[in-house]
Design a protein around this motif. Sequence first.
Motif, mmCIF file in Angstrom:
data_model
loop_
_atom_site.group_PDB
_atom_site.id
_atom_site.type_symbol
_atom_site.label_atom_id
_atom_site.label_comp_id
_atom_site.label_asym_id
_atom_site.label_seq_id
_atom_site.Cartn_x
_atom_site.Cartn_y
_atom_site.Cartn_z
ATOM 1 N N GLN A 1 0.831 -1.208 0.000
ATOM 2 C CA GLN A 1 0.000 0.000 0.000
ATOM 3 C C GLN A 1 0.866 1.259 0.000
ATOM 4 O O GLN A 1 0.575 2.223 -0.709
ATOM 5 N N PHE A 2 1.942 1.252 0.785
ATOM 6 C CA PHE A 2 2.857 2.406 0.821
ATOM 7 C C PHE A 2 3.479 2.656 -0.543
ATOM 8 O O PHE A 2 3.557 3.801 -1.008
ATOM 9 N N ILE A 3 3.931 1.608 -1.214
ATOM 10 C CA ILE A 3 4.567 1.759 -2.523
ATOM 11 C C ILE A 3 3.563 2.297 -3.544
ATOM 12 O O ILE A 3 3.886 3.169 -4.354
ATOM 13 N N LYS A 4 2.325 1.807 -3.498
ATOM 14 C CA LYS A 4 1.290 2.308 -4.414
ATOM 15 C C LYS A 4 1.038 3.799 -4.184
ATOM 16 O O LYS A 4 0.950 4.583 -5.131
ATOM 17 N N GLU A 5 0.929 4.206 -2.924
ATOM 18 C CA GLU A 5 0.673 5.614 -2.616
ATOM 19 C C GLU A 5 1.863 6.491 -2.995
ATOM 20 O O GLU A 5 1.679 7.611 -3.478
ATOM 21 N N ALA A 6 3.083 5.991 -2.798
ATOM 22 C CA ALA A 6 4.277 6.745 -3.175
ATOM 23 C C ALA A 6 4.324 6.940 -4.690
ATOM 24 O O ALA A 6 4.678 8.023 -5.176
ATOM 25 N N TRP A 7 3.960 5.922 -5.439
ATOM 26 C CA TRP A 7 3.957 6.006 -6.903
ATOM 27 C C TRP A 7 2.932 7.036 -7.379
ATOM 28 O O TRP A 7 3.205 7.828 -8.279
#
Length: 110
Positions: free
Chosen positions: A56-62
């Motif tokens: 979820q963190f990686i998706k939001e960062a992207w």
Amino acid sequence: MKKIKVKEKSGDKGQELAAKELTRKPGKNQVVKLKSKKSKSFALGNLKEYWNRSVQFIKEAWIELKKVAWPSQKETLGATAVVLVLVILVSAYLGLVDMLLTRLMKVIIG
């Protein structure tokens, strides 16, 4: 141990007994049960939750990186040139001050 004061009212023995229970210390042979802390073991459920949060963190960062207004190549080169010129000027100034202070100290000391 902190004692609790209870005002005595006629016929109010329940509060008086409760106050005595709160201030009473355990006896020598009395067993006191303490609540055990839950151990934070690394279980499979925790691993799955950790993995889901990481994804979820990686998706939001992207998503946030897509919103960034990136500078053009011309703007980047201009900013780099300004930084390099300032670094050269400040280092020349500090070198000059250092050289003058060194000579001054040599004159003072001997």
